[in-house]
Design an enzyme around this catalytic site. Structure first.
Site, PDB file in Angstrom:
ATOM      1  N   TYR A 143      11.030  76.945  37.995  1.00  0.00           N
ATOM      2  CA  TYR A 143      11.870  76.888  37.322  1.00  0.00           C
ATOM      3  C   TYR A 143      13.533  76.421  37.718  1.00  0.00           C
ATOM      4  CZ  TYR A 143      14.948  77.587  33.081  1.00  0.00           C
ATOM      5  OH  TYR A 143      15.936  77.960  31.963  1.00  0.00           O
ATOM      6  N   ASP A 238      16.169  76.486  45.813  1.00  0.00           N
ATOM      7  CA  ASP A 238      16.810  76.890  44.309  1.00  0.00           C
ATOM      8  C   ASP A 238      17.157  78.500  44.735  1.00  0.00           C
ATOM      9  OD1 ASP A 238      17.260  78.840  41.864  1.00  0.00           O
ATOM     10  OD2 ASP A 238      16.418  77.090  40.817  1.00  0.00           O
ATOM     11  N   LYS A 266      22.885  84.319  40.116  1.00  0.00           N
ATOM     12  CA  LYS A 266      22.453  85.686  38.976  1.00  0.00           C
ATOM     13  C   LYS A 266      23.600  86.609  40.314  1.00  0.00           C
ATOM     14  CE  LYS A 266      18.747  84.114  37.600  1.00  0.00           C
ATOM     15  NZ  LYS A 266      18.700  84.213  35.854  1.00  0.00           N
TER      16      LYS A 266
HETATM   17  N1  HOZ Z   1      15.091  82.071  32.554  1.00  0.00           N
HETATM   18  C1  HOZ Z   1      15.582  83.609  32.737  1.00  0.00           C
HETATM   19  C2  HOZ Z   1      14.258  83.955  33.458  1.00  0.00           C
HETATM   20  N2  HOZ Z   1      13.769  83.124  34.797  1.00  0.00           N
HETATM   21  C3  HOZ Z   1      15.648  84.254  31.627  1.00  0.00           C
HETATM   22  C4  HOZ Z   1      17.322  84.334  31.019  1.00  0.00           C
HETATM   23  C5  HOZ Z   1      17.481  85.420  30.489  1.00  0.00           C
HETATM   24  O1  HOZ Z   1      16.695  85.136  29.387  1.00  0.00           O
HETATM   25  O2  HOZ Z   1      18.621  85.981  30.326  1.00  0.00           O
END
Ligand code: HOZ
Length: 426
Positions: A143, A238, A266
């Site tokens: 992802y 990534d 992050k």
């Molecule tokens: N896409 C995020 C986990 N892989 C979740 C992001 C969120 O809900 O803060």
């Protein structure tokens, strides 16, 4: 008595689709009511009913030094008092860029943005602009945020809800994305042999964290490095999740493989919206205002967010930081495996630095296909039993977990005591 979480969830669903601002938070794959968080400190957070949880998502990675670390909070407060946003450059942005270039082996120049999605989307545009090619390669289950070209057979929420390719992505866009199997170097060789001259870039999570935790093999990463160099394609790591998480220099330092571009997020924001993409200076020079690839943002390099990020990056450079984080995460994973074994549950767990994966399977999965064989019903039962006992895991069988430097022995012990009970309910 109705819980505050339930009341808030019912109210949220009236004004917000699904009641949440990011799908996995809705608890749809595990069932039940999302917890509405009121405050957090160290390894804990508290929900709207006042219940305390040991938190193993840490805002999905950023809270690496623990929630509300006093140095991070002080830096944010100081920056906020000087003004929230200028739309003009600041010295702190230079400092942040210098830190990233110093710490990440392949990054010579970097641009700050506000989210991982924005960073991955921009890196992709840059790769296409710099190579003059359209085709990209990504891997099933990885992802890279929700830019159109990347929402094809993707992980995270798309996998959680069993719909890996998003609606609303025009076929004309998706046709430029080739989706290959993770950890399959032979397939990569074949595709480069057939189409090498059309490929702008290969984008990969070197330690995948969006189809549960699935580290790449060294051979897989080395193969993509060699093929990209030979065919004039760019290699993009990534490292939004694994950057500053699995090692100080990210997965590229751990594996000793240098990408051309890296996407970060992050941890570099320390809990506020900072992300970045960077890499070879000769590629980065294609970006506006130097080159013809456009990218911009009013909140890019925001002074308050940069203050949180910079202070976090200083804290993770403390001697022994990653050794201690890795050891604590390994202790958790080992203890969980032992608890499952004692309960007779087919389960294993793995970790890389401060990231971990939980697998309801007899062996640690090495591919996307193997990952899909993990028992989701067992995960869901375990998730709810742990939640009840005050341990908050990712509400999906396809997300990684995160440990912070504040998860001390007593937090780990409390977690393992809960797990010994929870595995009996699986
Ligand atoms: N896409 C995020 C986990 N892989 C979740 C992001 C969120 O809900 O803060």
């Amino acid at each position: 008595m109705t819980s505050q979480n339930e009341t808030l969830f019912a109210r949220a669903q009236l004004s917000t689709p699904g009641g949440v601002n990011s799908p996995v938070r809705a608890f749809r794959s595990v069932g039940g009511t999302p917890r509405f968080i009121t405050r957090a400190l160290g390894p804990h957070f508290w929900d709207a009913d006042g219940k305390r949880y040991i938190d193993y998502i840490g805002s999905w990675g950023p809270a690496i030094v623990g929630h509300a670390h006093p140095q991070v909070i002080a830096a944010v407060q100081e920056a906020a008092a000087r003004g929230l946003s200028f739309g003009a450059p600041t010295e702190a942005e230079i400092e942040m860029a210098e830190e990233i270039c110093k710490l990440v082996p392949s990054i010579e120049q970097v641009r700050l943005v506000s989210s991982g999605t924005e960073a991955a989307m921009s890196a992709l545009r840059l790769a296409r602009g710099a190579t003059g090619r359209d085709t990209i390669i990504k891997f099933e289950g990885c992802y890279h945020g929700h830019a159109d070209s990347l929402l094809v057979k993707a992980g995270s929420g798309l996998l959680t809800f069993g719909n890996p390719t998003s609606g609303g992505v025009p076929e004309d866009f998706a046709k430029h994305t080739l989706v290959l199997n993770y950890n399959n170097p032979q397939q990569l060789e074949e595709v480069f042999k057939a189409k090498g001259e059309q490929i702008a870039c290969v984008i990969v999570e070197p330690v995948a964290g969006n189809m549960n935790l699935l580290p790449a093999t060294k051979e897989f990463l080395q193969t993509m490095r060699r093929l990209c160099s030979r065919h004039g394609a760019l290699l993009i790591f990534d490292e939004v999740m694994c950057g500053f998480r699995v090692a100080l220099g990210g997965a590229q330092a751990l594996y000793g493989v240098k990408p051309d571009l890296t996407v970060l997020g992050k941890v570099i924001g320390g809990g506020l919206p900072v992300a970045a993409f960077g890499g070879r200076a000769d590629v980065m020079k294609h970006l506006a205002p130097l080159g013809g690839v456009y990218q911009a943002g009013t909140l890019s390099g925001n002074p308050v967010a940069v203050a949180a990020g910079l202070s976090t990056l200083k804290l993770v450079q403390a001697p022994g930081f990653y050794e201690a984080l890795g050891a604590q995460t390994a202790k958790l994973v080992k203890g969980l495996s032992a608890a499952a074994q004692a309960a007779g549950v087919a389960f294993c767990a793995d970790s890389v630095g401060g990231m971990f994966g939980l697998y309801f399977a007899p062996q640690i999965p090495k591919t996307y296909a193997e990952m899909m064989t993990c028992d989701k019903a067992q995960f869901n039962a375990f998730f709810h039993a742990m939640l009840e006992l005050g341990v908050y895991l990712a509400p999906s069988a396809f997300e990684a977990g995160f440990v912070s430097a504040q998860h001390d022995d007593s937090a780990i012990e409390e977690t393992l005591a809960a797990a010994r009970i929870a595995f009996k309910k699986v």
